[in-house]
Design an enzyme around this catalytic site. Structure first.
Site, PDB file in Angstrom:
ATOM      1  N   GLU A 102       0.809  -1.087   0.040  1.00  0.00           N
ATOM      2  CA  GLU A 102       0.042  -0.064   0.101  1.00  0.00           C
ATOM      3  C   GLU A 102       0.793   1.193  -0.064  1.00  0.00           C
ATOM      4  O   GLU A 102       0.467   2.389  -0.761  1.00  0.00           O
ATOM      5  CB  GLU A 102      -1.074   0.099   1.290  1.00  0.00           C
ATOM      6  CG  GLU A 102      -0.254  -0.340   2.544  1.00  0.00           C
ATOM      7  CD  GLU A 102      -0.973  -0.008   3.683  1.00  0.00           C
ATOM      8  OE1 GLU A 102      -0.865  -0.680   4.853  1.00  0.00           O
ATOM      9  OE2 GLU A 102      -1.738   1.011   3.624  1.00  0.00           O
ATOM     10  N   ASP A 127       1.108  -9.682   4.192  1.00  0.00           N
ATOM     11  CA  ASP A 127      -0.154  -9.291   4.931  1.00  0.00           C
ATOM     12  C   ASP A 127      -1.096  -9.624   3.872  1.00  0.00           C
ATOM     13  O   ASP A 127      -2.502  -9.746   4.584  1.00  0.00           O
ATOM     14  CB  ASP A 127      -0.066  -7.835   5.306  1.00  0.00           C
ATOM     15  CG  ASP A 127       0.872  -7.771   6.409  1.00  0.00           C
ATOM     16  OD1 ASP A 127       1.416  -8.646   6.883  1.00  0.00           O
ATOM     17  OD2 ASP A 127       0.993  -6.455   6.608  1.00  0.00           O
ATOM     18  N   MET A 169       2.427 -12.264  11.898  1.00  0.00           N
ATOM     19  CA  MET A 169       2.401 -10.692  11.520  1.00  0.00           C
ATOM     20  C   MET A 169       1.135 -10.496  10.954  1.00  0.00           C
ATOM     21  O   MET A 169       0.338 -11.208  10.647  1.00  0.00           O
ATOM     22  CB  MET A 169       3.666 -10.436  10.584  1.00  0.00           C
ATOM     23  CG  MET A 169       5.060 -10.072  11.057  1.00  0.00           C
ATOM     24  SD  MET A 169       6.229  -9.864   9.919  1.00  0.00           S
ATOM     25  CE  MET A 169       7.552  -9.314  10.979  1.00  0.00           C
ATOM     26  N   GLY A 170       0.627  -9.303  10.664  1.00  0.00           N
ATOM     27  CA  GLY A 170      -0.350  -8.747  10.028  1.00  0.00           C
ATOM     28  C   GLY A 170      -0.775  -7.435  10.768  1.00  0.00           C
ATOM     29  O   GLY A 170      -1.366  -7.455  12.034  1.00  0.00           O
ATOM     30  N   ARG A 171      -0.346  -6.378  10.141  1.00  0.00           N
ATOM     31  CA  ARG A 171      -0.694  -5.170  10.854  1.00  0.00           C
ATOM     32  C   ARG A 171      -2.000  -4.652  11.104  1.00  0.00           C
ATOM     33  O   ARG A 171      -2.517  -4.266  12.036  1.00  0.00           O
ATOM     34  CB  ARG A 171       0.266  -4.002  10.111  1.00  0.00           C
ATOM     35  CG  ARG A 171       0.242  -2.814  10.911  1.00  0.00           C
ATOM     36  CD  ARG A 171       1.559  -2.160  10.192  1.00  0.00           C
ATOM     37  NE  ARG A 171       1.670  -1.903   9.078  1.00  0.00           N
ATOM     38  CZ  ARG A 171       2.884  -1.516   8.293  1.00  0.00           C
ATOM     39  NH1 ARG A 171       3.698  -1.017   9.024  1.00  0.00           N
ATOM     40  NH2 ARG A 171       2.895  -1.577   6.954  1.00  0.00           N
ATOM     41  N   ARG A 267       2.126 -20.798  27.119  1.00  0.00           N
ATOM     42  CA  ARG A 267       3.339 -20.117  26.575  1.00  0.00           C
ATOM     43  C   ARG A 267       2.933 -19.379  25.238  1.00  0.00           C
ATOM     44  O   ARG A 267       2.100 -19.607  24.750  1.00  0.00           O
ATOM     45  CB  ARG A 267       4.313 -21.130  26.419  1.00  0.00           C
ATOM     46  CG  ARG A 267       4.728 -21.967  27.674  1.00  0.00           C
ATOM     47  CD  ARG A 267       5.541 -21.188  28.562  1.00  0.00           C
ATOM     48  NE  ARG A 267       5.908 -21.664  29.832  1.00  0.00           N
ATOM     49  CZ  ARG A 267       6.876 -22.562  30.192  1.00  0.00           C
ATOM     50  NH1 ARG A 267       7.560 -22.714  29.250  1.00  0.00           N
ATOM     51  NH2 ARG A 267       7.043 -23.029  31.274  1.00  0.00           N
ATOM     52  N   HIS A 273       9.974 -12.033  11.772  1.00  0.00           N
ATOM     53  CA  HIS A 273      10.658 -11.886  10.316  1.00  0.00           C
ATOM     54  C   HIS A 273      10.940 -13.064   9.864  1.00  0.00           C
ATOM     55  O   HIS A 273      11.267 -13.187   8.691  1.00  0.00           O
ATOM     56  CB  HIS A 273      11.670 -11.014  10.524  1.00  0.00           C
ATOM     57  CG  HIS A 273      11.112  -9.540  10.611  1.00  0.00           C
ATOM     58  ND1 HIS A 273      11.025  -8.912  12.142  1.00  0.00           N
ATOM     59  CD2 HIS A 273      11.020  -8.553   9.963  1.00  0.00           C
ATOM     60  CE1 HIS A 273      10.832  -7.852  11.899  1.00  0.00           C
ATOM     61  NE2 HIS A 273      10.822  -7.452  10.696  1.00  0.00           N
ATOM     62  N   ARG A 276       9.009 -13.657   6.549  1.00  0.00           N
ATOM     63  CA  ARG A 276       9.355 -12.981   5.561  1.00  0.00           C
ATOM     64  C   ARG A 276      10.597 -13.342   4.882  1.00  0.00           C
ATOM     65  O   ARG A 276      10.809 -13.000   3.807  1.00  0.00           O
ATOM     66  CB  ARG A 276       9.520 -11.428   6.214  1.00  0.00           C
ATOM     67  CG  ARG A 276       8.399 -10.928   6.665  1.00  0.00           C
ATOM     68  CD  ARG A 276       7.956  -9.498   6.106  1.00  0.00           C
ATOM     69  NE  ARG A 276       9.313  -8.630   6.052  1.00  0.00           N
ATOM     70  CZ  ARG A 276       9.297  -7.634   6.937  1.00  0.00           C
ATOM     71  NH1 ARG A 276       8.307  -7.147   7.583  1.00  0.00           N
ATOM     72  NH2 ARG A 276      10.351  -6.683   6.676  1.00  0.00           N
TER      73      ARG A 276
HETATM   74  O1  F6P Z   1       3.772  -4.707   6.199  1.00  0.00           O
HETATM   75  C1  F6P Z   1       4.118  -6.052   6.358  1.00  0.00           C
HETATM   76  C2  F6P Z   1       4.756  -6.380   7.718  1.00  0.00           C
HETATM   77  O2  F6P Z   1       5.407  -7.514   7.668  1.00  0.00           O
HETATM   78  C3  F6P Z   1       3.735  -6.256   8.700  1.00  0.00           C
HETATM   79  O3  F6P Z   1       2.880  -7.255   8.948  1.00  0.00           O
HETATM   80  C4  F6P Z   1       4.611  -5.814  10.039  1.00  0.00           C
HETATM   81  O4  F6P Z   1       4.127  -5.155  11.033  1.00  0.00           O
HETATM   82  C5  F6P Z   1       5.606  -4.916   9.397  1.00  0.00           C
HETATM   83  O5  F6P Z   1       5.742  -5.382   8.024  1.00  0.00           O
HETATM   84  C6  F6P Z   1       6.831  -5.156   9.967  1.00  0.00           C
HETATM   85  O6  F6P Z   1       7.853  -4.237   9.321  1.00  0.00           O
HETATM   86  P1  F6P Z   1       9.598  -4.104   9.840  1.00  0.00           P
HETATM   87  O7  F6P Z   1      10.194  -5.160   9.000  1.00  0.00           O
HETATM   88  O8  F6P Z   1       9.878  -2.785   9.370  1.00  0.00           O
HETATM   89  O9  F6P Z   1       9.573  -4.458  11.162  1.00  0.00           O
END
Ligand code: F6P
Length: 355
Positions: A102, A127, A169-171, A267, A273, A276
């Protein structure tokens, strides 16, 4: 044409296959592809690298991005924007392919609308919350990692008769949590789109646990708002005004709450990351390649101000503005569909004072 290609925002698996697809098709159409390093920051600073068939040939299986990335917003200050526009002309570009989510595509849409730069967008984000396309690449790879994590957590939760909360993750959107929860067979899923009912969750987990299962798995999206006080960490915003979520510790707070209310040892695990990185799944390799190819085709057709998108099984062009207008959130009905699986026991009425 000299065509600049950049990747911006958070990295995700699939960026390299998209760069590869776009580069190979640009070369085939007689254009010159040029890599711009570190997203929009690279255009502000004039950082470029040549792209060739040899350079991109083997990157289909590589995670991350060979071009690097950043969360730079050139519209944040006038000087950066001017430097970007000057560099665009000084470097002799005729078009740009921006691969991002975005924020990156929002910049692309404004450069096209307000400064007439010929931009084509390619949608990416783990996301999966970008409008205009059914799926973004990066999502399937991230969910696969999260499901593997849940599979592993199930073994240890079962052995120790514990509840384990997995934070993913998932803002703004809960796509990763929802798909991971379905795919990994979680007992409860918390996503930002649906107000949390922690008491209902605890009551259900107690029933599941004491009903014979003796363990439990919960998936929570990092962006979930909890009904009790936040940590006292200062709020940090990125270049685009998004809250940086790294200090919120949603998973551990949910775990503490479950343990306190249910009395069951609980727990939490955060994969952060890890979601990712790593090689893209086949789905992401194919999707990213097709979206990259289409972006180069749109450049050849001079169909600027557009974004490539997946509609069903077709890769099509949509206006960039459509993609950045609204975030694609998890619809209520889809969450309710998942609830049939994760909340499948009929709840016994709560005794007063107990959850
Ligand atoms: O925008 C994708 C995202 O993976 C979000 O889900 C997460 O909050 C953010 O990036 C984390 O970003 P960074 O790598 O800058 O910590």
């Amino acid at each position: 044409m000299r065509v600049g290609i950049l990747t911006g925002g958070g990295d995700c698996p699939g960026l390299n296959p998209a760069i590869r697809g776009a580069t190979l098709r640009l070369i085939r159409d007689g254009h010159i592809p040029i890599g711009i390093l570190q997203g929009w920051k690279g255009l502000v600073q004039g950082l470029t690298v040549p792209l060739s068939e040899e350079r991109v040939d083997e990157i289909i299986r590589e995670g991350g991005t060979i071009l690097g990335t950043s969360r730079t917003n050139p519209f944040k200050n006038e000087q950066d924007l001017q430097r970007l526009l000057d560099n665009y002309h000084a470097l002799g570009f005729d078009a740009l392919i921006a691969i991002g989510g975005e924020d990156t595509l929002g910049v692309g849409a404004r450069l096209y609308a307000e400064h007439h730069l010929p931009v084509v967008g390619v949608p990416k984000t783990m996301d999966n919350d970008l409008g205009g396309t059914d799926f973004t690449f990066g999502f399937d790879s991230a969910v696969s990692v999260a499901v593997e994590a849940l599979d592993r957590l199930r073994d240890t939760a079962k052995s120790h008769a514990r509840i384990i909360v997995l934070e993913v993750m998932g803002r703004h959107a809960g796509w990763v949590a929802l798909y991971a929860g379905i795919g990994g067979g979680a007992d409860w899923i918390l996503i930002p789109e649906i107000p949390v009912d922690l008491n209902a969750m605890c009551h259900y987990l107690q029933q599941v646990y004491h009903g014979g299962k003796h363990y439990g798995l919960v998936v929570v999206s990092e962006g979930v708002e909890l009904p009790f006080a936040q940590t006292d960490q200062p709020i940090v915003l990125d270049d685009f005004g998004h809250v940086v979520l790294k200090e919120r510790a949603v998973g551990s707070r949910v775990a503490r709450y479950i343990e306190e209310i249910t009395g069951i040892e609980t727990r939490d695990a955060v994969i952060g990351h890890i979601q990712r990185g790593g090689p893209p799944t086949v789905f992401d390799r194919v999707l990213a390649t097709r979206l990259g190819l289409k972006a180069a085709e749109l450049v050849s057709m001079e169909q600027f101000g557009s974004m490539t998108a997946l509609h069903g099984v077709e890769v099509v062009a949509v206006p960039l503005t459509e993609a950045v207008r609204n975030l694609k959130l998890v619809p209520y009905d889809l969450y309710e569909e998942a609830r049939q699986i994760f909340q499948r026991l009929v709840l016994q009425p709560q005794r007063s004072g107990a959850v």
